[in-house]
Design a protein around this motif. Structure first.
Motif, PDB file in Angstrom:
ATOM      1  N   GLU A 154      31.635  42.242  74.044  1.00  0.00           N
ATOM      2  CA  GLU A 154      31.720  42.656  75.439  1.00  0.00           C
ATOM      3  C   GLU A 154      32.348  41.532  76.256  1.00  0.00           C
ATOM      4  N   ARG A 155      33.587  41.749  76.686  1.00  0.00           N
ATOM      5  CA  ARG A 155      34.317  40.718  77.421  1.00  0.00           C
ATOM      6  C   ARG A 155      35.047  41.308  78.638  1.00  0.00           C
ATOM      7  N   VAL A 156      34.565  42.425  79.160  1.00  0.00           N
ATOM      8  CA  VAL A 156      35.247  43.077  80.272  1.00  0.00           C
ATOM      9  C   VAL A 156      35.300  42.165  81.492  1.00  0.00           C
ATOM     10  N   ALA A 157      34.173  41.570  81.851  1.00  0.00           N
ATOM     11  CA  ALA A 157      34.136  40.717  83.046  1.00  0.00           C
ATOM     12  C   ALA A 157      35.087  39.538  82.905  1.00  0.00           C
ATOM     13  N   GLU A 158      35.095  38.919  81.723  1.00  0.00           N
ATOM     14  CA  GLU A 158      35.930  37.739  81.511  1.00  0.00           C
ATOM     15  C   GLU A 158      37.412  38.068  81.614  1.00  0.00           C
ATOM     16  N   VAL A 159      37.847  39.130  80.917  1.00  0.00           N
ATOM     17  CA  VAL A 159      39.279  39.434  80.907  1.00  0.00           C
ATOM     18  C   VAL A 159      39.726  39.970  82.266  1.00  0.00           C
ATOM     19  N   THR A 160      38.867  40.708  82.961  1.00  0.00           N
ATOM     20  CA  THR A 160      39.211  41.181  84.302  1.00  0.00           C
ATOM     21  C   THR A 160      39.410  40.004  85.251  1.00  0.00           C
ATOM     22  N   ALA A 161      38.558  39.010  85.127  1.00  0.00           N
ATOM     23  CA  ALA A 161      38.688  37.824  85.971  1.00  0.00           C
ATOM     24  C   ALA A 161      39.978  37.066  85.668  1.00  0.00           C
ATOM     25  N   ILE A 162      40.330  36.970  84.393  1.00  0.00           N
ATOM     26  CA  ILE A 162      41.572  36.276  84.012  1.00  0.00           C
ATOM     27  C   ILE A 162      42.781  36.984  84.608  1.00  0.00           C
ATOM     28  N   LEU A 163      42.816  38.306  84.493  1.00  0.00           N
ATOM     29  CA  LEU A 163      43.943  39.069  85.021  1.00  0.00           C
ATOM     30  C   LEU A 163      44.057  38.901  86.542  1.00  0.00           C
ATOM     31  N   ALA A 164      42.908  38.896  87.215  1.00  0.00           N
ATOM     32  CA  ALA A 164      42.920  38.727  88.673  1.00  0.00           C
ATOM     33  C   ALA A 164      43.405  37.334  89.050  1.00  0.00           C
ATOM     34  N   GLU A 165      42.932  36.333  88.318  1.00  0.00           N
ATOM     35  CA  GLU A 165      43.322  34.956  88.614  1.00  0.00           C
ATOM     36  C   GLU A 165      44.830  34.760  88.445  1.00  0.00           C
ATOM     37  N   LEU A 166      45.399  35.381  87.411  1.00  0.00           N
ATOM     38  CA  LEU A 166      46.822  35.220  87.137  1.00  0.00           C
ATOM     39  C   LEU A 166      47.691  36.200  87.928  1.00  0.00           C
ATOM     40  N   GLY A 167      47.047  37.099  88.660  1.00  0.00           N
ATOM     41  CA  GLY A 167      47.804  38.042  89.470  1.00  0.00           C
ATOM     42  C   GLY A 167      48.578  39.057  88.655  1.00  0.00           C
ATOM     43  N   ILE A 168      48.028  39.487  87.535  1.00  0.00           N
ATOM     44  CA  ILE A 168      48.691  40.460  86.663  1.00  0.00           C
ATOM     45  C   ILE A 168      48.136  41.844  86.976  1.00  0.00           C
ATOM     46  N   ASP A 169      48.978  42.703  87.566  1.00  0.00           N
ATOM     47  CA  ASP A 169      48.540  44.026  88.001  1.00  0.00           C
ATOM     48  C   ASP A 169      48.786  45.105  86.948  1.00  0.00           C
ATOM     49  N   ARG A 170      49.843  44.949  86.164  1.00  0.00           N
ATOM     50  CA  ARG A 170      50.164  45.970  85.160  1.00  0.00           C
ATOM     51  C   ARG A 170      49.328  45.728  83.909  1.00  0.00           C
ATOM     52  N   ALA A 171      48.054  46.075  84.012  1.00  0.00           N
ATOM     53  CA  ALA A 171      47.113  45.823  82.920  1.00  0.00           C
ATOM     54  C   ALA A 171      45.963  46.818  83.022  1.00  0.00           C
ATOM     55  N   THR A 172      45.381  47.111  81.886  1.00  0.00           N
ATOM     56  CA  THR A 172      44.219  47.988  81.812  1.00  0.00           C
ATOM     57  C   THR A 172      43.202  47.365  80.870  1.00  0.00           C
ATOM     58  N   VAL A 173      41.949  47.360  81.283  1.00  0.00           N
ATOM     59  CA  VAL A 173      40.862  46.824  80.458  1.00  0.00           C
ATOM     60  C   VAL A 173      39.872  47.954  80.211  1.00  0.00           C
ATOM     61  N   PHE A 174      39.507  48.167  78.952  1.00  0.00           N
ATOM     62  CA  PHE A 174      38.564  49.233  78.657  1.00  0.00           C
ATOM     63  C   PHE A 174      37.798  48.901  77.385  1.00  0.00           C
ATOM     64  N   THR A 175      36.711  49.600  77.179  1.00  0.00           N
ATOM     65  CA  THR A 175      35.966  49.496  75.926  1.00  0.00           C
ATOM     66  C   THR A 175      36.217  50.766  75.137  1.00  0.00           C
ATOM     67  N   ALA A 176      36.182  50.640  73.810  1.00  0.00           N
ATOM     68  CA  ALA A 176      36.532  51.784  72.976  1.00  0.00           C
ATOM     69  C   ALA A 176      35.862  51.674  71.620  1.00  0.00           C
ATOM     70  N   GLU A 177      35.748  52.823  70.965  1.00  0.00           N
ATOM     71  CA  GLU A 177      35.304  52.890  69.581  1.00  0.00           C
ATOM     72  C   GLU A 177      36.463  53.405  68.739  1.00  0.00           C
ATOM     73  N   LEU A 178      36.553  52.935  67.527  1.00  0.00           N
ATOM     74  CA  LEU A 178      37.647  53.336  66.653  1.00  0.00           C
ATOM     75  C   LEU A 178      37.437  54.774  66.188  1.00  0.00           C
ATOM     76  N   ALA A 179      38.465  55.597  66.338  1.00  0.00           N
ATOM     77  CA  ALA A 179      38.375  56.992  65.914  1.00  0.00           C
ATOM     78  C   ALA A 179      38.458  57.089  64.392  1.00  0.00           C
ATOM     79  N   ASP A 180      37.709  58.001  63.830  1.00  0.00           N
ATOM     80  CA  ASP A 180      37.763  58.229  62.383  1.00  0.00           C
ATOM     81  C   ASP A 180      39.108  58.862  62.006  1.00  0.00           C
ATOM     82  N   GLY A 181      39.570  58.540  60.830  1.00  0.00           N
ATOM     83  CA  GLY A 181      40.759  59.198  60.305  1.00  0.00           C
ATOM     84  C   GLY A 181      42.068  58.588  60.740  1.00  0.00           C
ATOM     85  N   GLY A 182      42.028  57.477  61.480  1.00  0.00           N
ATOM     86  CA  GLY A 182      43.272  56.837  61.896  1.00  0.00           C
ATOM     87  C   GLY A 182      43.892  56.070  60.739  1.00  0.00           C
TER      88      GLY A 182
END
Length: 319
Positions: A154-182
């Protein structure tokens, strides 16, 4: 949202093959001068580095560079020069020490969720691209694809803070589970080179197993204990940057991390008393009062209480 502090390693000298004198000195101060802000004579610090084959010229150059970087504070009394850890260095060493010593301990069962950072930074904005990738690496992310970095924690808070600090707007942060069968080739664990990581653990195990045997047989003296314990710490401190404590559920059978940690803890704790004796011996040659302040600590954060050994110890300098 407040920005998370940078990794402690960011403030320390870059590791070099064989160990740089600057990094070696900070390792020694972190292990035997922990919590102390009193200045140590430069001659004593040069002598300590001499235990590792560092020449006086190289040792004094390392002291000067650390002072220029604000990690050591210089003081003079007549012709005598002393150095103390700066407040910033003490903070960095304390934070880094806790992370290093806890690395590889048992962790809760993995929930199967990934933190994913997807971003797009223009090719010509190289400084921000480099800063983002470096900071993501500090927090245990690795690139699955060029603009898609993953962490099994779980690193959502950390990576969101990094993106904000660096002023990077074209970014998406999310949590996910790997789908079966990929496709197998797209599994996030492939962001890490597990073969290379296993080789690093095996290198530590092979390199220090002879030291463990000698220690258990009481055949290590104080000087050898100091060198072996310090080199082991310098090797172990690199592992968190290579392995963000990947969940065991994702790793191959007989993964060597637990065995490597067991060896590290046994030697780091077991050699503490002997190594501390050698530091006291060296510092006593320049200031007996300061030598009385030397303390080693175990992997659990407790002060060492003198030599410990499974067998007969040789407490002399060259045993």
């Amino acid at each position: 949202m407040s920005v998370q502090p940078a990794s402690p390693a960011a403030d320390l000298p870059r590791l070099q093959a064989g160990g740089s004198p600057q990094h070696l000195l900070l390792t020694l101060l972190g292990d035997y001068w922990y919590g102390q802000r009193a200045p140590l004579p430069s001659a004593a610090l040069v002598a300590l580095l001499g235990e590792f084959g560092i020449t006086e010229v190289s040792a004094r150059a390392a002291l000067s560079r650390l002072a220029r970087r604000g990690l050591l504070e210089l003081s003079k009394a007549g012709r005598h020069t002393s150095y103390a850890l700066s407040a910033r260095a003490a903070e960095v060493l304390t934070e880094g020490r806790g992370h290093i010593l806890s690395f590889g301990a048992e962790r809760p069962t993995w929930a199967g969720r990934w933190t994913v950072a997807a971003f797009s930074v223009p090719e010509d904005d190289r400084s921000r691209r480099h800063a983002l990738r470096t900071r993501l690496g500090w927090y245990g992310f690795a690139p699955l694809y060029d603009g898609l970095w993953v962490s099994p924690h779980e690193r959502v808070a950390e990576v969101t803070a990094i993106l904000a600090e660096l002023g990077i707007d074209r970014a998406t942060v999310f949590t996910a589970e790997l789908a079966d069968g990929g496709p197998d080739g797209g599994h996030p664990i492939r962001a890490w080179d597990l073969d290379a990581l296993r080789a690093e653990y095996e290198r530590i195990l092979a390199g220090y197993e002879p030291v463990r045997r000698r220690w258990r047989n009481g055949k290590i003296g104080t000087a050898q204990a100091l060198v072996a314990r310090t080199e082991l710490m310098d090797d172990w401190r690199t592992m968190p940057s290579l392995d963000p404590e990947l969940p065991t559920e994702l790793l191959p059978d007989r993964w060597p991390r637990a065995r490597a940690r067991e060896l590290f803890v046994e030697l780091y704790d077991g050699l503490a008393g002997l190594a501390e004796q050698r530091v006291v011996q060296v510092v006593s040659g320049y200031d007996a009062d300061l030598a009385a302040l030397v303390r080693s600590h175990t992997s659990h954060g407790h002060p060492s209480h003198g030599p410990s050994n499974h067998g007969r110890s040789n407490h002399g300098r060259d045993g």
